[in-house]
Design a protein around this motif. Structure first.
Motif, short mmCIF file in Angstrom:
data_model
loop_
_atom_site.label_atom_id
_atom_site.label_comp_id
_atom_site.label_asym_id
_atom_site.label_seq_id
_atom_site.Cartn_x
_atom_site.Cartn_y
_atom_site.Cartn_z
N VAL A 1 -40.83 -18.07 -21.85
CA VAL A 1 -41.31 -17.23 -22.96
C VAL A 1 -40.86 -15.79 -22.76
N ALA A 2 -40.94 -15.30 -21.53
CA ALA A 2 -40.51 -13.92 -21.24
C ALA A 2 -39.01 -13.76 -21.54
N GLU A 3 -38.21 -14.72 -21.15
CA GLU A 3 -36.76 -14.66 -21.41
C GLU A 3 -36.48 -14.67 -22.91
N GLU A 4 -37.20 -15.50 -23.65
CA GLU A 4 -37.03 -15.57 -25.11
C GLU A 4 -37.41 -14.25 -25.76
N GLU A 5 -38.51 -13.65 -25.32
CA GLU A 5 -38.95 -12.36 -25.86
C GLU A 5 -37.94 -11.25 -25.54
N LYS A 6 -37.42 -11.27 -24.34
CA LYS A 6 -36.42 -10.28 -23.94
C LYS A 6 -35.19 -10.40 -24.84
N GLU A 7 -34.74 -11.62 -25.07
CA GLU A 7 -33.59 -11.88 -25.94
C GLU A 7 -33.87 -11.42 -27.37
N SER A 8 -35.06 -11.70 -27.85
CA SER A 8 -35.44 -11.32 -29.21
C SER A 8 -35.47 -9.79 -29.37
N MET A 9 -36.02 -9.10 -28.38
CA MET A 9 -36.09 -7.64 -28.44
C MET A 9 -34.69 -7.03 -28.41
N MET A 10 -33.82 -7.57 -27.57
CA MET A 10 -32.46 -7.05 -27.48
C MET A 10 -31.71 -7.28 -28.80
N THR A 11 -31.89 -8.46 -29.38
CA THR A 11 -31.25 -8.78 -30.66
C THR A 11 -31.74 -7.85 -31.76
N ASP A 12 -33.04 -7.61 -31.81
CA ASP A 12 -33.60 -6.71 -32.81
C ASP A 12 -33.06 -5.29 -32.64
N LYS A 13 -32.94 -4.84 -31.41
CA LYS A 13 -32.43 -3.50 -31.14
C LYS A 13 -31.00 -3.35 -31.65
N VAL A 14 -30.15 -4.34 -31.36
CA VAL A 14 -28.76 -4.29 -31.81
C VAL A 14 -28.68 -4.42 -33.32
N TYR A 15 -29.52 -5.27 -33.88
CA TYR A 15 -29.56 -5.44 -35.35
C TYR A 15 -29.87 -4.11 -36.02
N ASN A 16 -30.88 -3.40 -35.53
CA ASN A 16 -31.26 -2.10 -36.09
C ASN A 16 -30.16 -1.07 -35.90
N LYS A 17 -29.53 -1.06 -34.72
CA LYS A 17 -28.47 -0.10 -34.43
C LYS A 17 -27.29 -0.31 -35.40
N PHE A 18 -26.85 -1.56 -35.55
CA PHE A 18 -25.73 -1.84 -36.45
C PHE A 18 -26.10 -1.61 -37.90
N SER A 19 -27.34 -1.87 -38.26
CA SER A 19 -27.78 -1.61 -39.62
C SER A 19 -27.62 -0.13 -39.95
N ALA A 20 -28.05 0.73 -39.03
CA ALA A 20 -27.92 2.17 -39.25
C ALA A 20 -26.45 2.60 -39.28
N LEU A 21 -25.65 2.08 -38.34
CA LEU A 21 -24.23 2.45 -38.28
C LEU A 21 -23.46 1.99 -39.51
N LEU A 22 -23.74 0.78 -39.94
CA LEU A 22 -23.02 0.24 -41.10
C LEU A 22 -23.47 0.89 -42.40
N THR A 23 -24.73 1.24 -42.50
CA THR A 23 -25.20 1.94 -43.69
C THR A 23 -24.52 3.30 -43.79
N ALA A 24 -24.40 3.98 -42.66
CA ALA A 24 -23.75 5.30 -42.65
C ALA A 24 -22.25 5.16 -42.94
N GLY A 25 -21.64 4.06 -42.52
CA GLY A 25 -20.20 3.89 -42.70
C GLY A 25 -19.81 3.12 -43.95
N ASP A 26 -20.80 2.75 -44.78
CA ASP A 26 -20.51 1.99 -46.00
C ASP A 26 -19.92 2.94 -47.04
N GLU A 27 -18.61 2.96 -47.11
CA GLU A 27 -17.90 3.94 -47.94
C GLU A 27 -18.18 3.81 -49.43
N ASN A 28 -18.26 2.56 -49.90
CA ASN A 28 -18.46 2.38 -51.34
C ASN A 28 -19.91 2.03 -51.70
N GLY A 29 -20.79 1.94 -50.73
CA GLY A 29 -22.20 1.72 -50.98
C GLY A 29 -22.56 0.36 -51.53
#
Length: 154
Positions: free
Chosen positions: A17-45
């Motif tokens: 369970v701890a390993e699954e939670e760690k994986e989930s938290m890491m995935t969420d962190k990267v998901y949020n990071k890329f969401s912000a980066l891609l929103t900022a870089g979305d040239e045509n919106g």
């Protein structure tokens, strides 16, 4: 001895369970990071990712660090993404969810499944069929040229 066995089972469950939670938290962190980066870089919106937007994104240190944090090779990502962004020579776009699925599937810790191998086989078959049709077209045009009378120079 039964008590020790139960304690061992409980430890294994907690560890999983701890390993699954760690994986989930890491995935969420990267998901949020890329969401912000891609929103900022979305040239045509349009909310979709183009090849050019991905290329620009991959020049960002933040994006490279986010990929490394989930054990994704940036060069491997570009190689695989090229197949997704270009179909029959035409550029296509991806949704953010499709992009993130691709990124998370490319993690070094991921194991290939039967579904992955079958999907790869379908992609190869489609590419080979496109190649076969292109060669047939070239062969037909070459045959037509070979049958045409030669033009005499004046």
């Amino acid at each position: 001895t039964v008590m020790n066995m139960l304690i061992g089972i409980l430890c294994e469950v907690i560890s999983a369970v701890a390993e699954e939670e760690k994986e989930s938290m890491m995935t969420d962190k990267v998901y949020n990071k890329f969401s912000a980066l891609l929103t900022a870089g979305d040239e045509n919106g349009d909310g979709k990712i183009s090849w050019r937007e991905l290329d620009d994104l991959m020049k960002s240190n933040e994006a490279l660090q986010a990929l490394e944090s989930v054990n994704v090779d940036p060069v491997g990502l570009i190689d695989v993404a090229e197949d997704f962004f270009f179909e029959e020579g035409e550029e296509k776009q991806m949704t953010f969810e499709e992009f993130m699925d691709m990124v998370l599937d490319l993690r070094g810790s991921q194991q290939a499944t039967l579904k992955d191998i079958l999907s790869l086989g379908k992609r190869f078959n489609r590419k080979f069929m496109e190649l076969k049709h292109a060669i047939e077209n070239i062969d037909n045009k070459l045959g037509t040229l070979m049958q045409a009378p030669l033009l005499q120079p004046r």
